[in-house]
Scaffold this active site. Sequence first.
Site, PDB file in Angstrom:
ATOM      1  N   GLY A  50       0.819  -1.217   0.000  1.00 40.94           N
ATOM      2  CA  GLY A  50       0.000   0.000   0.000  1.00 40.94           C
ATOM      3  C   GLY A  50       0.849   1.262   0.000  1.00 40.94           C
ATOM      4  O   GLY A  50       2.083   1.221   0.001  1.00 40.94           O
ATOM      5  N   ASP A  51       0.154   2.396   0.007  1.00 45.78           N
ATOM      6  CA  ASP A  51       0.813   3.689  -0.113  1.00 45.78           C
ATOM      7  C   ASP A  51       1.734   3.995   1.070  1.00 45.78           C
ATOM      8  O   ASP A  51       2.877   4.420   0.903  1.00 45.78           O
ATOM      9  CB  ASP A  51      -0.271   4.775  -0.228  1.00 45.78           C
ATOM     10  CG  ASP A  51       0.333   6.124  -0.540  1.00 45.78           C
ATOM     11  OD1 ASP A  51       0.998   6.235  -1.576  1.00 45.78           O
ATOM     12  OD2 ASP A  51       0.154   7.041   0.279  1.00 45.78           O
ATOM     13  N   TYR A 161      -9.146  -4.735  11.186  1.00 45.22           N
ATOM     14  CA  TYR A 161      -8.316  -5.011  12.363  1.00 45.22           C
ATOM     15  C   TYR A 161      -8.752  -6.245  13.137  1.00 45.22           C
ATOM     16  O   TYR A 161      -7.949  -7.117  13.465  1.00 45.22           O
ATOM     17  CB  TYR A 161      -8.323  -3.821  13.334  1.00 45.22           C
ATOM     18  CG  TYR A 161      -7.564  -2.614  12.854  1.00 45.22           C
ATOM     19  CD1 TYR A 161      -6.672  -2.690  11.786  1.00 45.22           C
ATOM     20  CD2 TYR A 161      -7.734  -1.376  13.480  1.00 45.22           C
ATOM     21  CE1 TYR A 161      -5.986  -1.573  11.347  1.00 45.22           C
ATOM     22  CE2 TYR A 161      -7.038  -0.255  13.054  1.00 45.22           C
ATOM     23  CZ  TYR A 161      -6.167  -0.358  11.986  1.00 45.22           C
ATOM     24  OH  TYR A 161      -5.493   0.748  11.559  1.00 45.22           O
ATOM     25  N   LYS A 186      -4.198   4.860  12.632  1.00 43.76           N
ATOM     26  CA  LYS A 186      -5.494   5.499  12.810  1.00 43.76           C
ATOM     27  C   LYS A 186      -6.285   5.417  11.504  1.00 43.76           C
ATOM     28  O   LYS A 186      -5.696   5.194  10.456  1.00 43.76           O
ATOM     29  CB  LYS A 186      -5.292   6.948  13.247  1.00 43.76           C
ATOM     30  CG  LYS A 186      -4.713   7.825  12.119  1.00 43.76           C
ATOM     31  CD  LYS A 186      -4.890   9.301  12.378  1.00 43.76           C
ATOM     32  CE  LYS A 186      -4.579  10.032  11.102  1.00 43.76           C
ATOM     33  NZ  LYS A 186      -4.771  11.438  11.078  1.00 43.76           N
ATOM     34  N   GLU A 255      -1.967  23.317   7.476  1.00 40.42           N
ATOM     35  CA  GLU A 255      -1.634  22.655   6.218  1.00 40.42           C
ATOM     36  C   GLU A 255      -1.954  23.579   5.065  1.00 40.42           C
ATOM     37  O   GLU A 255      -2.882  24.378   5.134  1.00 40.42           O
ATOM     38  CB  GLU A 255      -2.430  21.364   6.074  1.00 40.42           C
ATOM     39  CG  GLU A 255      -2.007  20.286   7.033  1.00 40.42           C
ATOM     40  CD  GLU A 255      -2.824  19.030   6.837  1.00 40.42           C
ATOM     41  OE1 GLU A 255      -2.392  18.180   6.060  1.00 40.42           O
ATOM     42  OE2 GLU A 255      -3.904  18.920   7.441  1.00 40.42           O
ATOM     43  N   HIS A 279      -3.451  13.788  16.879  1.00 46.66           N
ATOM     44  CA  HIS A 279      -2.132  14.437  16.911  1.00 46.66           C
ATOM     45  C   HIS A 279      -2.066  15.575  17.944  1.00 46.66           C
ATOM     46  O   HIS A 279      -1.183  15.609  18.798  1.00 46.66           O
ATOM     47  CB  HIS A 279      -1.765  15.043  15.556  1.00 46.66           C
ATOM     48  CG  HIS A 279      -1.825  14.070  14.422  1.00 46.66           C
ATOM     49  ND1 HIS A 279      -1.596  12.725  14.584  1.00 46.66           N
ATOM     50  CD2 HIS A 279      -2.084  14.248  13.106  1.00 46.66           C
ATOM     51  CE1 HIS A 279      -1.714  12.123  13.406  1.00 46.66           C
ATOM     52  NE2 HIS A 279      -2.010  13.023  12.498  1.00 46.66           N
ATOM     53  N   LYS A 372      -6.912  23.033   6.850  1.00 46.80           N
ATOM     54  CA  LYS A 372      -6.437  22.760   5.488  1.00 46.80           C
ATOM     55  C   LYS A 372      -6.470  24.056   4.704  1.00 46.80           C
ATOM     56  O   LYS A 372      -7.255  24.956   5.017  1.00 46.80           O
ATOM     57  CB  LYS A 372      -7.405  21.797   4.809  1.00 46.80           C
ATOM     58  CG  LYS A 372      -7.398  20.427   5.427  1.00 46.80           C
ATOM     59  CD  LYS A 372      -6.735  19.459   4.495  1.00 46.80           C
ATOM     60  CE  LYS A 372      -6.566  18.118   5.149  1.00 46.80           C
ATOM     61  NZ  LYS A 372      -5.294  17.499   4.827  1.00 46.80           N
ATOM     62  N   TRP A 625     -32.168  31.152  37.362  1.00 42.69           N
ATOM     63  CA  TRP A 625     -33.196  31.942  38.030  1.00 42.69           C
ATOM     64  C   TRP A 625     -34.438  31.084  38.211  1.00 42.69           C
ATOM     65  O   TRP A 625     -34.559  30.030  37.603  1.00 42.69           O
ATOM     66  CB  TRP A 625     -33.546  33.188  37.189  1.00 42.69           C
ATOM     67  CG  TRP A 625     -32.353  34.071  36.916  1.00 42.69           C
ATOM     68  CD1 TRP A 625     -31.419  33.909  35.933  1.00 42.69           C
ATOM     69  CD2 TRP A 625     -31.954  35.216  37.664  1.00 42.69           C
ATOM     70  NE1 TRP A 625     -30.467  34.892  36.017  1.00 42.69           N
ATOM     71  CE2 TRP A 625     -30.777  35.725  37.065  1.00 42.69           C
ATOM     72  CE3 TRP A 625     -32.485  35.894  38.773  1.00 42.69           C
ATOM     73  CZ2 TRP A 625     -30.107  36.852  37.543  1.00 42.69           C
ATOM     74  CZ3 TRP A 625     -31.839  37.025  39.237  1.00 42.69           C
ATOM     75  CH2 TRP A 625     -30.656  37.502  38.638  1.00 42.69           C
TER      76      TRP A 625
HETATM   77  C1  LIG Z   1       7.778   4.957  -5.661  1.00 43.93           C
HETATM   78  O1  LIG Z   1       8.774   5.100  -6.637  1.00 43.93           O
HETATM   79  C2  LIG Z   1       8.279   5.288  -7.958  1.00 43.93           C
HETATM   80  C3  LIG Z   1       9.452   5.259  -8.929  1.00 43.93           C
HETATM   81  O2  LIG Z   1      10.433   6.167  -8.554  1.00 43.93           O
HETATM   82  C4  LIG Z   1       7.536   6.600  -8.019  1.00 43.93           C
HETATM   83  O3  LIG Z   1       6.989   6.821  -9.301  1.00 43.93           O
HETATM   84  C5  LIG Z   1       6.413   6.554  -7.012  1.00 43.93           C
HETATM   85  O4  LIG Z   1       5.750   7.811  -6.952  1.00 43.93           O
HETATM   86  C6  LIG Z   1       6.930   6.214  -5.607  1.00 43.93           C
HETATM   87  N1  LIG Z   1       5.788   5.987  -4.761  1.00 43.93           N
HETATM   88  C7  LIG Z   1       5.591   6.662  -3.627  1.00 43.93           C
HETATM   89  C8  LIG Z   1       4.346   6.381  -2.916  1.00 43.93           C
HETATM   90  O5  LIG Z   1       6.406   7.457  -3.209  1.00 43.93           O
END
Ligand SMILES: *[C@@H]1O[C@H](CO)[C@@H](O)[C@H](O)[C@H]1NC(C)=O
Length: 800
Positions: A50-51, A161, A186, A255, A279, A372, A625
């Site tokens: 994942g990310d 979870y 979280k 942000e 946070h 934001k 009152w």
């Molecule tokens: C992971 O690396 C690739 C290749 O450099 C890039 O395109 C991508 O954005 C990166 N992913 C993240 C989540 O940083």
Amino acid sequence: MMKAIHMQLLKVASCCLVIGCLAIAVLVHGSEKAKADRPVVSVVIVGGTGDLSTRYLWQGFYSLYQGQKDKFSFDFYGAARMPASEGDGQLASILKHNVSCSKSVQPGLGCQTLLDAYRAMVSYRKLKTADDYADLCKEMEQEEAKEHGRLFYLSVPPFAYAGIAKNIAKGCRPESRAWLRVVLEKPFGHDHGSAEELATQLSAHLREEEIYRIDHYLGKIGVQSILPFRMLNDGNYKDLWNREHIERVEIVMKEKIDSKGRLEFYNEYGVIRDVMQNHLTEIFTLVAMEMPANISSRREFLNNKIRLLQQTQPVKPHQAVIGQYDGYVDQWREELGKGPSDETLVPTFTAAALYVENPRWKGVPFVLVAGKKLDERLGYVRVVFKDNAVCVTKAGRNGSVNRCSKHQQMIFYTGNPGLKYPAILVSDHLPKPMLPTSWSVPNNDPNTDIFGSNLSDFYYFSPPKDQDAYTSLIASCFHGDQKMFVGTDDLMASWRIWTPLLQSLENKRPRIYTGGEDTGTWLDFRVKDRTVKYIHEQEDPWESADAAPVFQSITDRFRSRPLVTGKEESVVAQLAQHLLSIAAESIQKRGSFHIAFPGGSTPRSLFAHLAKLSNLFPWEDTFVWMVDERCVPLTDDHSNFKQLHDSLLQFVNVPYLNINPMPVKLANGFCDASDKGAETYEDDLRQIPDGRLDYVLLGMGADGHVASLFPNHPTVGEKSAKVTLSDGGPKNNVPDRMTLTLPTINNARHAGVLILGKGKRDMVSTLKTEGVGDPLRYPVTGVDLKKGEQVWYIDHEALV
Ligand SMILES: *[C@@H]1O[C@H](CO)[C@@H](O)[C@H](O)[C@H]1NC(C)=O
Ligand SMILES: *[C@@H]1O[C@H](CO)[C@@H](O)[C@H](O)[C@H]1NC(C)=O
Ligand SMILES: *[C@@H]1O[C@H](CO)[C@@H](O)[C@H](O)[C@H]1NC(C)=O
Ligand SMILES: *[C@@H]1O[C@H](CO)[C@@H](O)[C@H](O)[C@H]1NC(C)=O
């Protein structure tokens, strides 16, 4: 099979480190022995493709490996639900492209070789079914004799979870003395109730000491340094760290970006759930908690943290202001396919004041701010000291600007210290702080503007290196340091502080702001008398619509006024909600809420409801009152005041001096006209803002009487007195009541008439048919607010 290959690579890797790769073939056997002695740690990242894993986790675990490789032997698994045919490639690509030496804590010598070894050491696992977990755990077991620990990092949505925890508990808890640690990301619920449910589900499978709820903000160096700084300077600032010396503490996370691209998530959460409950509240505890005598004692640390959160009052509606950036609704409509008339009131900006009821902090606002699309990306804690110095000479120290023109302050940059700002700054008029020897004075421009002062007006320091937050927290988890993680008890305590506010905001319109620098001072606010208020009055229609009372939405009507009806509980609950919002509005506008309560049995269920809402209601700014009172001692069971006290006042936090019982007993006994008790009460009422009560709550007798104004009694027609003595009706001429008069009631800003139960049915149907009404015959029809809001609250039993 896979495993065997990895073991082989691991051998290669260890060798490369010690003597260089050319000698591998010969040395494999020697290193095998050294490795065999090292305790084994297994790491599983669930959601490993994942990310978050891509961005931070694999890099963070690499740093862990770099630091610990000589003491421990590692097995790394990246897990997801896809089959290995897909997962293998994805994981390999992440390790290749997104983990690097340049991002590593020790980028230098040998890093590249070691990184290659690390990459080869990670294997992909499909983890979907209970069997998949069982297989993986079986594989870990082979190492059991020398097993050190198993770390599962769950980088998956929270709904998963409980299921994963169950699978882990079933077959993955090591049987030896090795530890099991499960890291969670979280959100941990979206309010007190859901957080509790999630915690209960987890605790069915995991022990508290096995759960590591991560708040990555706690891994930031600026945040991590707060407690050690306080500890180190305990002697220095001991006497300063309290309400005597601190005016306020600002805890801020600004942000620049908006929420585009994650609106499906964001709109469910909003800024309070997204960053304030977690946070900023965590940082607040680090600043405000009592220092543990022993900083290494987790128990003591946690106890102090939880005690602080428990002493913190839930945020009241008037202690926060909310905003939403212009265009948010459009983005939301577009991203979620909503129609042009769909609306969302989710705040993207909030400022809220927390108050701690303990001797150290009573009355000091901890102002939490997050938003934001603001003018800059910045996070900081700013402690502003009271400065009682009076300067006589013009010049201050060394010819610099006079200290009297400046705030005495202490600042911890939590966002990105180092780039522009040092991590810790202390006004140079305060005692010089001590810092760990590894910290140094960085090379920032001395004329950098720091809240209107020059950087050169501060002592300032930065840490040797700003480590990535995840790297730091992964290391803490590895070492079993739970301090920097969120425990179940503190999580629940934090939700308790925020949940009432979140509930009260459900229908509240946020102030719309332009975003970026164009927002100007539009979001500036003032914290005064425990109330947070925007400095600029609102002119745009959004917010004035908010000031428009809830009652516009009530469609039923009775005697041409809004009517709330339904079952008794529902009527009472709505009345309580209305009281709450009127109280908040009154306090926001005038700093106080003045309400008159009636006697009798009708309001009891309302009182019980208000007592339950006790945390939410702004009782400390409420003045109580009485609508009327019997001429008996206030301790008599027939006293309206006693009834009010017993069913409500004793349960809530109204300051003693805000309570105004009617003076029915004075020098000459009960309700003697010569004592001028009514006049005294009238004088007191005159003192309140504009001489108008904010709310008069009334009941109604079966004969149509209201307050102590009875049918065919001259007091009904009283025009000049605000308060008068009355009696039970024409049959009895002895004054035995004190009561507000109709002019006083009708001068109020709001009045509600609460009518419950079958007993009132006949009178209610009479009132339905009597057009205009005759106050002398039916005193309740004399309640007629010309300048205020009047609502009927009549339950089904009475209305049928
Ligand atoms: C992971 O690396 C690739 C290749 O450099 C890039 O395109 C991508 O954005 C990166 N992913 C993240 C989540 O940083
Ligand atoms: C402080 O706490 C740690 C961890 O609980 C413990 O090992 C240590 O003995 C304590 N120190 C003192 C002085 O109590
Ligand atoms: C004033 O400046 C001098 C020279 O820069 C310095 O040595 C001295 O410590 C300063 N005085 C104070 C009170 O800081
Ligand atoms: C900051 O320092 C510069 C140069 O010493 C001085 O001109 C300026 O007035 C200072 N600003 C403040 C706010 O003290």
